[in-house]
Motif scaffolding. Structure first.
Motif, PDB file in Angstrom:
ATOM      1  N   ARG A 143      -0.343  54.762  29.672  1.00 30.84           N
ATOM      2  CA  ARG A 143      -0.450  53.480  28.985  1.00 30.84           C
ATOM      3  C   ARG A 143       0.587  52.486  29.504  1.00 30.84           C
ATOM      4  NH1 ARG A 143      -0.948  52.161  22.673  1.00 30.84           N
ATOM      5  NH2 ARG A 143      -2.798  50.917  22.839  1.00 30.84           N
ATOM      6  N   MET A 144       1.807  52.947  29.728  1.00 30.65           N
ATOM      7  CA  MET A 144       2.864  52.078  30.221  1.00 30.65           C
ATOM      8  C   MET A 144       2.535  51.605  31.637  1.00 30.65           C
ATOM      9  SD  MET A 144       6.032  54.351  28.732  1.00 30.65           S
ATOM     10  CE  MET A 144       7.410  53.210  28.923  1.00 30.65           C
ATOM     11  N   ARG A 145       2.081  52.534  32.469  1.00 33.69           N
ATOM     12  CA  ARG A 145       1.721  52.150  33.839  1.00 33.69           C
ATOM     13  C   ARG A 145       0.580  51.136  33.836  1.00 33.69           C
ATOM     14  NH1 ARG A 145       1.669  53.376  39.211  1.00 33.69           N
ATOM     15  NH2 ARG A 145       3.145  55.076  39.150  1.00 33.69           N
ATOM     16  N   PRO A 263     -10.413  58.979  30.846  1.00 33.18           N
ATOM     17  CA  PRO A 263      -9.553  60.112  30.481  1.00 33.18           C
ATOM     18  C   PRO A 263      -8.281  59.652  29.771  1.00 33.18           C
ATOM     19  CG  PRO A 263     -10.273  60.281  32.776  1.00 33.18           C
ATOM     20  CD  PRO A 263     -10.655  58.907  32.305  1.00 33.18           C
ATOM     21  N   ALA A 264      -7.839  60.423  28.801  1.00 34.00           N
ATOM     22  CA  ALA A 264      -6.605  60.111  28.073  1.00 34.00           C
ATOM     23  C   ALA A 264      -6.040  61.401  27.498  1.00 34.00           C
ATOM     24  CB  ALA A 264      -6.866  59.087  26.969  1.00 34.00           C
ATOM     25  N   VAL A 271      -1.174  57.336  19.866  1.00 33.64           N
ATOM     26  CA  VAL A 271      -0.586  56.000  19.843  1.00 33.64           C
ATOM     27  C   VAL A 271      -1.670  54.949  19.667  1.00 33.64           C
ATOM     28  CG1 VAL A 271       0.675  54.285  21.192  1.00 33.64           C
ATOM     29  CG2 VAL A 271       1.400  56.667  21.228  1.00 33.64           C
ATOM     30  N   ARG A 272      -2.729  55.078  20.427  1.00 37.08           N
ATOM     31  CA  ARG A 272      -3.779  54.057  20.421  1.00 37.08           C
ATOM     32  C   ARG A 272      -4.485  53.964  19.071  1.00 37.08           C
ATOM     33  NH1 ARG A 272      -7.309  55.154  25.765  1.00 37.08           N
ATOM     34  NH2 ARG A 272      -8.506  53.395  24.895  1.00 37.08           N
ATOM     35  N   LEU A 273      -4.665  55.102  18.405  1.00 36.04           N
ATOM     36  CA  LEU A 273      -5.427  55.119  17.157  1.00 36.04           C
ATOM     37  C   LEU A 273      -4.546  55.211  15.912  1.00 36.04           C
ATOM     38  CD1 LEU A 273      -8.374  57.462  18.203  1.00 36.04           C
ATOM     39  CD2 LEU A 273      -8.208  54.974  18.377  1.00 36.04           C
ATOM     40  N   LEU A 305     -12.124  63.680  28.080  1.00 37.04           N
ATOM     41  CA  LEU A 305     -13.120  62.706  28.527  1.00 37.04           C
ATOM     42  C   LEU A 305     -14.433  62.991  27.811  1.00 37.04           C
ATOM     43  CD1 LEU A 305     -13.840  60.423  30.580  1.00 37.04           C
ATOM     44  CD2 LEU A 305     -14.542  62.254  32.149  1.00 37.04           C
ATOM     45  N   ARG A 306     -15.126  61.931  27.448  1.00 32.53           N
ATOM     46  CA  ARG A 306     -16.428  62.078  26.793  1.00 32.53           C
ATOM     47  C   ARG A 306     -17.402  62.793  27.723  1.00 32.53           C
ATOM     48  NH1 ARG A 306     -17.264  56.659  25.093  1.00 32.53           N
ATOM     49  NH2 ARG A 306     -18.364  56.214  27.021  1.00 32.53           N
ATOM     50  N   SER A 307     -18.102  63.799  27.210  1.00 31.42           N
ATOM     51  CA  SER A 307     -19.073  64.541  28.008  1.00 31.42           C
ATOM     52  C   SER A 307     -20.406  63.794  28.049  1.00 31.42           C
ATOM     53  CB  SER A 307     -19.294  65.936  27.410  1.00 31.42           C
ATOM     54  OG  SER A 307     -19.949  65.828  26.156  1.00 31.42           O
TER      55      SER A 307
END
Length: 319
Positions: A143-145, A263-264, A271-273, A305-307
């Motif tokens: 996220r920082m990058r 991908p995450a 953090v995002r949610l 990652l979502r399949s």
């Protein structure tokens, strides 16, 4: 005030870079004086427990009360793709005379913790910086990058639309360009004049400077400036979930499925949610067991990652 003198060739050769080691070193500013870095309060809060396990005797000796850090912590990156492993290898091989001179340039002397063998001192520094990275940076680095890379993209568009001079004048209130001179306002009261002379000027966006920073000594020409877009870095991300999917999976799991088109890691997702890491991991396990997500290891992190099945579920609910 630091002034870099640029020829027309130098101006055309201005480049950008990202340095993970610079971020590590400069982050000591926020750790030492959080009040000066309100945009990083989210990071400081999330890493508080991890930082309690670090050797702050070593890390604290790398910064002074002016928030200066030695130049060996601020290497000039060659590109936006610099790897921390490569930078740490160079740091570990720093010559004794350079190591001591850089410390004296900040503290006026070599701190007691680094007296004796410079090789041993450098090994301790590399060990603690690695621990700082693994516990406080690596989980959040994607996220920082992304913020740092987005800033470079923005500056590139400025150059294309308005020219290098306009881009330089838009970097920071502490940076100004006029008639071949880049002026950098620093806390150092001394006047320094440095001809770039074909060495190239590198601009480095960072999370941990308020206006602008530069090497303490007369090393390679480099300016570190505050990256754009940090304000929302630690805020929860609003997610529009398909009502049918949320009704079946619940809001959190539907949000995870929605945002995982890329991908995450679980920490980044937390953090995002704005969900606790333990809760995110529990939801991810359920979604993966149902075949809606895939996972793969990347370094020390597991990326989700979502399949195809998960994508089909979302598509069916919104189609």
């Amino acid at each position: 005030m630091l002034r870099y003198l640029l020829t027309e060739d130098d101006l055309g050769a201005v480049r950008f870079g990202i340095s993970p080691l610079c971020e590590l070193g400069l982050s000591l500013r926020a750790i030492l004086d959080p009040s000066r870095f309100p945009l990083q309060v989210g990071w400081l809060r999330r890493t508080e427990a991890a930082r309690e396990r670090l050797d702050m005797t070593v890390l604290g000796a790398l910064i002074d009360e002016r928030l200066w850090t030695p130049d060996f912590l601020n290497p000039r990156p060659e590109s936006p793709l610099t790897r921390l492993e490569d930078e740490l290898a160079v740091l570990a091989a720093t010559p004794r005379e350079v190591f001591r001179a850089d410390l004296v340039g900040v503290h006026g002397r070599v701190p007691d913790v680094f007296e004796g063998s410079s090789r041993r001192a450098l090994a301790r520094i590399v060990t603690e910086l690695t621990r700082l990275w693994e516990t406080c940076f690596e989980p959040y680095w994607p996220r920082m990058r992304a913020v740092l890379e987005a800033d470079i993209g923005y500056r590139g568009r400025q150059v294309a639309q308005a020219g290098v001079a306009a881009m330089l004048n838009g970097l920071s209130s502490g940076i100004a360009y006029e008639q071949g001179v880049v002026s950098v306002a620093l806390r150092d009261p001394s006047e320094r004049l440095r001809a770039v002379g074909g060495e190239g000027l590198t601009l480095v966006p960072t999370m941990f400077t308020r206006r602008a920073s530069a090497p303490v000594g007369d090393g390679l020409p480099m300016v570190m400036y505050s990256a754009r877009g940090q304000g929302a870095l630690w805020e929860a991300e609003p997610v529009a979930n398909p009502a049918a999917v949320a009704a079946v999976l619940g809001e959190v799991r539907a949000s995870l499925l929605t945002v995982l088109g890329e991908p995450a890691s679980s920490t980044e997702l937390a953090v995002r949610l704005d969900v606790t890491p333990s809760a995110v991991n529990q939801h991810l396990r359920v979604l993966r067991a149902a075949g809606l997500l895939t996972s793969s290891r990347s370094g020390r992190s597991v990326l989700y990652l979502r399949s195809d099945l998960g994508a089909a579920l979302l598509e069916g609910a919104t189609g």
